[in-house]
Every structure is written in structure tokens, then in C-alpha cells.
Design an enzyme around this catalytic site. Structure first.
Site, mmCIF file in Angstrom:
data_model
loop_
_atom_site.group_PDB
_atom_site.id
_atom_site.type_symbol
_atom_site.label_atom_id
_atom_site.label_comp_id
_atom_site.label_asym_id
_atom_site.label_seq_id
_atom_site.Cartn_x
_atom_site.Cartn_y
_atom_site.Cartn_z
ATOM 1 N N SER A 190 39.749 31.917 38.571
ATOM 2 C CA SER A 190 39.118 33.047 37.886
ATOM 3 C C SER A 190 37.602 32.935 37.954
ATOM 4 C CB SER A 190 39.568 33.104 36.418
ATOM 5 O OG SER A 190 39.228 34.345 35.862
ATOM 6 N N THR A 191 36.947 34.101 37.964
ATOM 7 C CA THR A 191 35.489 34.171 38.030
ATOM 8 C C THR A 191 34.930 34.180 36.613
ATOM 9 O OG1 THR A 191 36.004 35.825 39.726
ATOM 10 C CG2 THR A 191 33.668 35.398 39.273
ATOM 11 N N GLY A 210 36.142 37.891 45.975
ATOM 12 C CA GLY A 210 35.332 39.092 45.787
ATOM 13 C C GLY A 210 35.371 39.947 47.046
ATOM 14 N N GLU A 214 39.546 38.187 55.819
ATOM 15 C CA GLU A 214 40.426 39.115 55.108
ATOM 16 C C GLU A 214 40.302 40.507 55.737
ATOM 17 O OE1 GLU A 214 39.294 38.800 51.035
ATOM 18 O OE2 GLU A 214 41.092 39.839 50.347
HETATM 19 P P1 5GP Z 1 39.336 37.176 38.038
HETATM 20 O O1 5GP Z 1 38.441 36.345 38.902
HETATM 21 O O2 5GP Z 1 38.533 38.157 37.220
HETATM 22 O O3 5GP Z 1 40.266 36.371 37.200
HETATM 23 O O4 5GP Z 1 40.301 38.001 39.012
HETATM 24 C C1 5GP Z 1 39.928 39.209 39.641
HETATM 25 C C2 5GP Z 1 38.914 38.942 40.745
HETATM 26 O O5 5GP Z 1 39.516 38.144 41.777
HETATM 27 C C3 5GP Z 1 38.443 40.191 41.470
HETATM 28 O O6 5GP Z 1 37.376 40.822 40.796
HETATM 29 C C4 5GP Z 1 38.028 39.645 42.831
HETATM 30 O O7 5GP Z 1 36.746 39.092 42.765
HETATM 31 C C5 5GP Z 1 39.015 38.528 43.047
HETATM 32 N N1 5GP Z 1 40.171 38.962 43.856
HETATM 33 C C6 5GP Z 1 41.403 39.265 43.443
HETATM 34 N N2 5GP Z 1 42.211 39.585 44.477
HETATM 35 C C7 5GP Z 1 41.450 39.479 45.577
HETATM 36 C C8 5GP Z 1 41.717 39.669 46.964
HETATM 37 O O8 5GP Z 1 42.818 40.024 47.404
HETATM 38 N N3 5GP Z 1 40.675 39.444 47.808
HETATM 39 C C9 5GP Z 1 39.452 39.044 47.387
HETATM 40 N N4 5GP Z 1 38.514 38.831 48.293
HETATM 41 N N5 5GP Z 1 39.174 38.853 46.088
HETATM 42 C C10 5GP Z 1 40.161 39.074 45.191
#
Ligand code: 5GP
Length: 348
Positions: free
Chosen positions: A100-101, A175, A205
Site C-alpha cells: 500500500s502507498t 501507480g 505494464e
Molecule cells: P493503495 O496503494 O492505495 O493501497 O492501492 C491502490 C494503488 O495501488 C493505486 O492508486 C495504484 O497506485 C496502485 N495500483 C493498484 N493496481 C495497480 C495496477 O494494476 N497497476 C499499477 N501500476 N498500479 C496499481
């Protein structure tokens, strides 16, 4: 009623290595979040892509923005993380690496440090409740935020790697792949690697990333997310494939996510086939089980039905994923032992 085949995939012990926390939020949890924040006027169809639906990658990234609006306090993160962990456990996942970010929010007082602490708290709470799953955390860099934030994120991850009792094991680069260039992130990624954080990088990707993939593969990363356009048949190159193979870098492959996000035209053309036939370490993952309305059992079943894998091959696929985890060798041995114990039950 569940068919016998469905039961096999649920009973199959599984390893999940590519799961974004906020993309993994279930309908049930979204309901709770919406009831906490009715003023946002967010509807269910804004947080998930249903059966048979497809969106562009750009539209998928809009969905994450909506979910982020719903998850902006420590309480939300704690609930989301504990729910997600328990849902993976209920699906037969025995080892999970969540990513997670870290986000901050001036309105709610959320800081990036508290964000990471809260995810760790959720992992510990599930452990205390003896939920049958081992969970580790990868701190994510959102490439859209540029090199300075990337470096800050690495420092944060480094602190937690030393202070989380082994729960923070690595770093994810994710991202929107169409934004920014990986070359600017190399110093941060190199630092992460030098300090002992494992690296899982979203790579190739989209098609336009050959030069970036080549640069990032020189690090080399410890695992690759997606790697959709690495191989020559889809516009990648043999030299990229050679680097991946030479360094034995496992791939995290997410069938439903790639088809729904339109980076792969259909399941039969998913690059799982290429890498699996090559005998290269390939791990089936969900990516965003909430957003893409799937779970890991379904993803294994999909891989099996699309590529004609029998139960023994599916078992091997899930067992071999253990070798790709970022946690220490001792845990790998324990998981392999667990797989042995659970085998008769899965095949009965
Ligand atoms: P979080 O980091 O907020 O828990 O999860 C959502 C974030 O994961 C998105 O804002 C994005 O940055 C990243 N993310 C989720 N799925 C993908 C994906 O299929 N490809 C990429 N490049 N990033 C993803």
C-alpha cells in the site's frame, strides 16, 4: 451450491504476493465505508468493475481515487486492512504480502508514518486473533509522485523494516505506468535494495516502457509485477526476457486485472502462458480483488481452465509460489510443511 471443482480451489492453500490494499476492499467493507461517509455520495458501482465489464487503465486509476476518498482516516485503514486480511484467509490464502502507498491527509490528521503503523497494527491484530494467515507488508511508491517522495518512502520503509519485527519486508513500485519515468526513481530503488528491502516493481505494464524496463531490470528487482509486454511476441524483446530469466526474477501475474484493465485482449492471450511454458517462476495473484471483483481461488481456477492445467499442476503452481516470497527461508520451510499437511484434504 459450490461445485466439486470450486471446492478444490478454495481448499488449495495459496500464496498471494501482489495485492494492493485499497484495490482489495470488498463490497461488504465498501458498504461500511459509505455508511461512515454518506456525504461523499459514493455508489458501489464507482468502486468495483463487475463481471463482464472492462475499463481502460486510466479509468481503473479513477476507481482508486474514489476508494481513497472513502479511506482517509486511521480508523478506515485499520478496518480495511483487517477485513482484507481476513477475507484472504477465508479464501485459503496462507501467506499474504500486502502492499500500500502511505498517504497523508491534512483534514483528518493522517500522516504517512501513522498510515504504515496502522497497517502493521491490523496485521498484528489478526495475528493475535489467530487468523490462519501469515502477513507481510510492502511499502509502495506511487511513481506519479516523483523522485523526492520516492526517496522519502524508501526511508520510511527502511525505518519500519528495522522496527516492525520482520513485518515490513520490501518495497513496491506502482501507480499509473503512463506517468513519469523509472530512471528518475533509480536512486531511491537502489538505496532500498542496498539497505535490504526486497523490490517488487511493476514493469512493462504498457507497451511504451521498453527502455525503462531495461534500466530497472539492471537493479535487478526481486520480483516483477505484471511484465505484460516483456516478451518479443507482444512488442517486448528477447534481451528483456533474457535478463529476467538470467536473474530468475519471478513474475506476479494477475489474469482478471489485466483483461478487465484492457492491457491483455483475452484470458487465452495472457502472458501467463509464455512464462509458464518457459518454466519460469510465475505466481498467480489478484492485484485488486475488490476493484476487479475476484479472489485468488477464482484466479487459480481461471488459469487452470484457460491453460488446461490439471489438479497436480495447479498444486505445484501454488506450492512453487512459496519460493518467491520475501519472508525468510525458515518461513518458506514452514509453509512447505503446511502444504504437505493440507494436500490430502485438498485432493479428497
Ligand atoms: P493503495 O496503494 O492505495 O493501497 O492501492 C491502490 C494503488 O495501488 C493505486 O492508486 C495504484 O497506485 C496502485 N495500483 C493498484 N493496481 C495497480 C495496477 O494494476 N497497476 C499499477 N501500476 N498500479 C496499481
Amino acid at each position: 451450491m459450490e461445485q466439486q471443482a470450486d471446492i478444490f480451489y478454495r481448499e488449495l492453500p495459496k500464496v498471494e504476493l501482489h495485492a494492493h490494499l485499497n484495490g482489495s476492499v470488498s463490497v461488504r467493507t465498501v458498504e461500511k465505508l459509505i455508511s461512515r461517509k454518506p456525504q461523499l455520495n459514493i455508489k458501489h458501482d464507482m468502486t468495483a468493475i463487475g463481471k463482464g465489464q472492462r475499463r481502460t487503465l486510466d479509468e481503473c486509476f479513477q476507481v482508486f481515487k474514489v476508494i481513497h476518498q472513502l479511506v482517509d482516516t486511521e480508523e478506515d485503514i485499520l478496518m480495511v486492512a483487517t477485513d482484507v486480511i481476513k477475507e484472504f484467509a477465508a479464501d485459503g490464502v496462507k501467506y499474504l504480502e500486502l502492499r500500500s502507498t502511505p498517504r497523508e491527509d491534512n483534514n483528518t490528521g493522517l500522516t504517512k508514518r501513522r498510515y504504515v503503523e496502522t497497517v502493521i497494527k491490523a496485521i498484528q491484530q489478526c495475528k493475535n486473533e489467530e487468523v490462519d494467515i501469515d502477513v507481510r507488508f510492502l511499502v509502495a511508491i506511487d511513481r506519479r509522485n516523483g523522485p523526492e517522495v520516492a526517496m522519502e518512502t524508501v526511508k520510511l520503509a527502511e525505518d519500519f523494516m528495522l522496527a516492525s519485527d520482520g513485518l515490513v519486508v520490501g518495497l513496491d513500485l506502482s501507480g499509473d505506468p503512463t506517468v513519469g519515468h523509472g530512471k528518475y526513481l533509480l536512486p531511491a530503488l537502489q538505496r532500498a535494495k542496498n539497505c535490504g528491502l526486497k523490490l517488487s516493481l511493476h514493469l512493462s505494464e504498457v507497451l511504451s516502457q521498453l527502455e525503462e524496463s531495461d534500466l530497472l531490470l539492471n537493479l535487478p528487482p526481486d520480483r516483477i509485477g505484471h511484465g505484460t509486454f516483456l516478451h518479443p511476441e507482444v512488442g517486448g524483446s528477447q534481451s528483456l526476457v533474457d535478463k529476467v530469466v538470467k536473474n530468475n526474477i519471478p513474475l506476479e501475474l494477475c489474469l482478471t486485472s489485466n483483461v478487465k484493465g484492457k492491457t491483455v485482449p483475452c484470458f487465452a492471450k495472457h502472458h501467463f502462458k509464455y512464462w509458464y511454458q518457459l518454466g519460469h517462476p510465475s505466481v498467480i495473484c489478484t492485484d485488486d480483488k475488490g476493484v476487479f471483483s475476484t479472489d485468488l481461488s477464482q484466479e487459480y481456477q481461471l488459469a487452470a481452465s484457460t491453460f488446461g492445467l490439471g489438479p497436480d499442476a495447479v498444486w505445484e503452481l501454488s506450492r512453487r509460489a512459496i519460493d518467491c516470497i520475501f519472508a525468510p527461508e525458515t518461513l518458506k520451510a514452514q509453509l512447505k510443511h503446511k502444504w504437505e499437511e493440507l494436500q490430502p484434504q485438498a485432493f479428497q
